[in-house]
Design a protein around this motif. Structure first.
Motif, mmCIF file in Angstrom:
data_model
loop_
_atom_site.group_PDB
_atom_site.id
_atom_site.type_symbol
_atom_site.label_atom_id
_atom_site.label_comp_id
_atom_site.label_asym_id
_atom_site.label_seq_id
_atom_site.Cartn_x
_atom_site.Cartn_y
_atom_site.Cartn_z
ATOM 1 N N MET A 1 -13.345 1.594 9.694
ATOM 2 C CA MET A 1 -12.438 2.706 9.363
ATOM 3 C C MET A 1 -11.988 2.574 7.904
ATOM 4 S SD MET A 1 -8.868 3.815 11.219
ATOM 5 C CE MET A 1 -9.711 4.033 12.793
ATOM 6 N N ALA A 2 -11.920 3.703 7.225
ATOM 7 C CA ALA A 2 -11.586 3.706 5.800
ATOM 8 C C ALA A 2 -10.157 3.242 5.569
ATOM 9 C CB ALA A 2 -11.784 5.113 5.231
ATOM 10 N N ILE A 3 -9.952 2.568 4.436
ATOM 11 C CA ILE A 3 -8.624 2.101 4.054
ATOM 12 C C ILE A 3 -7.750 3.298 3.692
ATOM 13 C CG2 ILE A 3 -7.328 0.677 2.427
ATOM 14 C CD1 ILE A 3 -9.135 -0.902 4.343
ATOM 15 N N GLN A 4 -6.532 3.299 4.256
ATOM 16 C CA GLN A 4 -5.586 4.382 3.979
ATOM 17 C C GLN A 4 -4.282 3.811 3.432
ATOM 18 O OE1 GLN A 4 -5.020 6.702 7.524
ATOM 19 N NE2 GLN A 4 -7.216 6.879 7.934
ATOM 20 N N GLU A 5 -3.503 4.678 2.821
ATOM 21 C CA GLU A 5 -2.188 4.270 2.353
ATOM 22 C C GLU A 5 -1.354 3.788 3.542
ATOM 23 O OE1 GLU A 5 1.578 6.337 0.082
ATOM 24 O OE2 GLU A 5 -0.458 6.839 -0.558
ATOM 25 N N GLY A 6 -0.722 2.650 3.405
ATOM 26 C CA GLY A 6 0.068 2.064 4.489
ATOM 27 C C GLY A 6 -0.649 0.940 5.205
ATOM 28 N N ASP A 7 -1.962 0.781 4.965
ATOM 29 C CA ASP A 7 -2.706 -0.309 5.587
ATOM 30 C C ASP A 7 -2.398 -1.631 4.886
ATOM 31 O OD1 ASP A 7 -3.943 1.321 7.426
ATOM 32 O OD2 ASP A 7 -5.793 1.557 6.261
ATOM 33 N N PHE A 8 -2.276 -2.690 5.677
ATOM 34 C CA PHE A 8 -2.213 -4.041 5.132
ATOM 35 C C PHE A 8 -3.631 -4.578 5.054
ATOM 36 C CE2 PHE A 8 2.192 -3.707 6.288
ATOM 37 C CZ PHE A 8 2.871 -4.609 5.471
ATOM 38 N N ILE A 9 -3.992 -5.143 3.903
ATOM 39 C CA ILE A 9 -5.334 -5.691 3.735
ATOM 40 C C ILE A 9 -5.256 -7.026 2.995
ATOM 41 C CG2 ILE A 9 -6.436 -3.419 3.678
ATOM 42 C CD1 ILE A 9 -6.695 -3.792 0.613
ATOM 43 N N LYS A 10 -6.325 -7.823 3.158
ATOM 44 C CA LYS A 10 -6.505 -9.002 2.324
ATOM 45 C C LYS A 10 -7.474 -8.631 1.217
ATOM 46 C CE LYS A 10 -5.309 -12.918 5.231
ATOM 47 N NZ LYS A 10 -5.769 -14.215 5.791
ATOM 48 N N PRO A 44 -7.459 -14.876 -1.422
ATOM 49 C CA PRO A 44 -7.111 -13.474 -1.168
ATOM 50 C C PRO A 44 -5.604 -13.287 -0.969
ATOM 51 C CG PRO A 44 -8.950 -14.172 0.205
ATOM 52 C CD PRO A 44 -8.409 -15.407 -0.432
ATOM 53 N N VAL A 45 -5.090 -12.153 -1.442
ATOM 54 C CA VAL A 45 -3.672 -11.817 -1.264
ATOM 55 C C VAL A 45 -3.550 -10.707 -0.224
ATOM 56 C CG1 VAL A 45 -2.946 -12.536 -3.559
ATOM 57 C CG2 VAL A 45 -3.749 -10.186 -3.209
ATOM 58 N N THR A 46 -2.458 -10.748 0.529
ATOM 59 C CA THR A 46 -2.176 -9.685 1.494
ATOM 60 C C THR A 46 -1.267 -8.667 0.832
ATOM 61 O OG1 THR A 46 -2.388 -11.180 3.389
ATOM 62 C CG2 THR A 46 -1.133 -9.138 3.732
ATOM 63 N N ILE A 47 -1.682 -7.403 0.827
ATOM 64 C CA ILE A 47 -0.888 -6.328 0.238
ATOM 65 C C ILE A 47 -0.821 -5.149 1.209
ATOM 66 C CG2 ILE A 47 -1.637 -6.993 -2.089
ATOM 67 C CD1 ILE A 47 -3.310 -4.309 -2.040
ATOM 68 N N ARG A 48 0.153 -4.303 0.992
ATOM 69 C CA ARG A 48 0.220 -3.028 1.710
ATOM 70 C C ARG A 48 -0.193 -1.940 0.732
ATOM 71 N NH1 ARG A 48 3.685 1.344 2.703
ATOM 72 N NH2 ARG A 48 3.690 2.108 4.871
ATOM 73 N N VAL A 49 -1.272 -1.258 1.011
ATOM 74 C CA VAL A 49 -1.812 -0.251 0.104
ATOM 75 C C VAL A 49 -0.807 0.894 -0.048
ATOM 76 C CG1 VAL A 49 -3.701 1.364 -0.323
ATOM 77 C CG2 VAL A 49 -4.175 -0.851 0.753
ATOM 78 N N GLY A 50 -0.512 1.238 -1.299
ATOM 79 C CA GLY A 50 0.427 2.321 -1.576
ATOM 80 C C GLY A 50 1.840 1.858 -1.827
ATOM 81 N N SER A 51 2.069 0.534 -1.781
ATOM 82 C CA SER A 51 3.424 0.005 -1.952
ATOM 83 C C SER A 51 3.609 -0.723 -3.281
ATOM 84 C CB SER A 51 3.761 -0.939 -0.793
ATOM 85 O OG SER A 51 3.732 -0.233 0.432
ATOM 86 N N HIS A 52 2.642 -0.526 -4.183
ATOM 87 C CA HIS A 52 2.707 -1.082 -5.539
ATOM 88 C C HIS A 52 2.746 -2.607 -5.537
ATOM 89 C CE1 HIS A 52 4.501 2.983 -7.149
ATOM 90 N NE2 HIS A 52 3.327 3.114 -6.540
ATOM 91 N N ILE A 55 -1.234 -2.975 -9.195
ATOM 92 C CA ILE A 55 -1.017 -1.811 -10.047
ATOM 93 C C ILE A 55 -1.609 -0.547 -9.411
ATOM 94 C CG2 ILE A 55 -0.916 -3.210 -12.149
ATOM 95 C CD1 ILE A 55 -3.723 -2.260 -12.791
ATOM 96 N N VAL A 56 -1.018 0.586 -9.777
ATOM 97 C CA VAL A 56 -1.337 1.864 -9.132
ATOM 98 C C VAL A 56 -2.827 2.185 -9.216
ATOM 99 C CG1 VAL A 56 -0.951 4.354 -9.242
ATOM 100 C CG2 VAL A 56 0.970 2.787 -9.509
ATOM 101 N N GLY A 57 -3.432 1.975 -10.377
ATOM 102 C CA GLY A 57 -4.839 2.329 -10.547
ATOM 103 C C GLY A 57 -5.755 1.559 -9.617
ATOM 104 N N LEU A 58 -5.442 0.299 -9.359
ATOM 105 C CA LEU A 58 -6.251 -0.489 -8.424
ATOM 106 C C LEU A 58 -6.017 -0.016 -6.997
ATOM 107 C CD1 LEU A 58 -8.143 -2.776 -7.697
ATOM 108 C CD2 LEU A 58 -6.227 -4.367 -7.868
ATOM 109 N N GLU A 59 -4.766 0.266 -6.641
ATOM 110 C CA GLU A 59 -4.465 0.782 -5.295
ATOM 111 C C GLU A 59 -5.254 2.055 -5.012
ATOM 112 O OE1 GLU A 59 -0.087 -0.226 -3.652
ATOM 113 O OE2 GLU A 59 -0.198 1.298 -5.207
ATOM 114 N N GLU A 60 -5.249 2.965 -5.954
ATOM 115 C CA GLU A 60 -5.942 4.242 -5.756
ATOM 116 C C GLU A 60 -7.437 4.038 -5.547
ATOM 117 O OE1 GLU A 60 -4.947 6.738 -9.037
ATOM 118 O OE2 GLU A 60 -2.916 7.162 -8.294
#
Length: 243
Positions: A1-10, A44-52, A55-60
């Motif tokens: 499933m495609a990564i969406q804003e709000g997903d936690f990923i490594k 690897p780091v755990t981040i929540r996509v869309g939560s900055h 940096i924004v450009g990498l998130e997008e």
């Protein structure tokens, strides 16, 4: 499933400005580029996509990709560290500093941190912009996995914000209870980011209604008593047999 804003990923990534690496999650790359920090933990780091969290450009660039995808993203200044702001470049009398300012020196003045970019006579010119302001950056990234379990999401946020992996916690009946190591109040990074961690847990984890933080002190173990040493019996001279 495609990564969406709000997903936690490594996520693994390496950021470059031109040919220079300025940030990486890879121990090997850091050593190759001469920016390795022995005190840092790589991986690897755990981040929540869309939560900055990055940096924004990498998130997008991550949105719409799949787990396992590897790619490159070019990030313009406005989606990285911003344009270079000339109003954030100011001059100060050199007498204002404890030591003689030199070009390239990082200093703190008026509660702001900047870099000395010039020294003219008795005045030092300080740039308060981020060192990468106005720069177009490139990132190479790999999406390792989605992080679904709330416990792993929280563990990832603790690591992201504080760098610590020694904070134990449980989640039960709507309460997240943290057992904090002794003297954590002296950890400046923890004290700065603790409030953000609490806010984000409440914001993104609907099953958590209460957060309890306990600083735990355990009684030190008493040193074991030294084992008794048995003394060897004294040797006695044997009598010569009578002839």
């Amino acid at each position: 499933m495609a990564i969406q804003e709000g997903d936690f990923i490594k996520l693994k990534y390496t950021g470059r400005f031109g040919d220079n690496v300025f940030d990486t999650t890879s121990d090997e790359v850091a050593k190759e580029e001469g920016i390795h920090n022995p005190q840092a933990e790589y991986g690897p780091v755990t981040i929540r996509v869309g939560s900055h969290h990055v940096i924004v450009g990498l998130e997008e660039a991550l949105i719409g990709k799949e787990v396992g995808d590897e790619g490159d993203a070019e990030v313009p200044p406005e989606k990285a560290f911003g344009e270079h702001d000339e109003s954030a470049v100011r001059s100060f009398p050199t007498s204002q500093f404890r030591e003689k300012p030199k070009v390239g020196m990082r200093i703190e003045v008026e509660n702001r941190e900047g870099v000395v970019v010039n020294v003219i006579g008795k005045r030092a010119v300080v740039d308060f912009n981020h060192p990468l302001a106005g720069k177009t950056l490139t990132y190479h990234y790999t999406i390792e996995e989605k992080v679904e379990a709330p416990e792993e999401q929280i563990r990832g946020l603790i690591k992201l914000y504080t760098g610590r992996d020694d904070i134990e916690f449980t989640i039960a009946d709507g309460t997240a209870e943290f057992l904090l190591p002794p003297a954590i109040a002296y950890d400046r990074r923890w004290m700065v980011w603790r409030g953000t961690l609490i806010r984000e847990i409440f914001e993104w984890m609907e099953d958590v209604n209460e957060i309890v933080m306990k600083e735990v002190f355990k009684r030190p173990e008493k040193p074991a008593a030294p084992a008794a040493v048995e003394e060897a019996p004294e040797e006695t001279e044997s009598e010569e047999p009578e002839e």
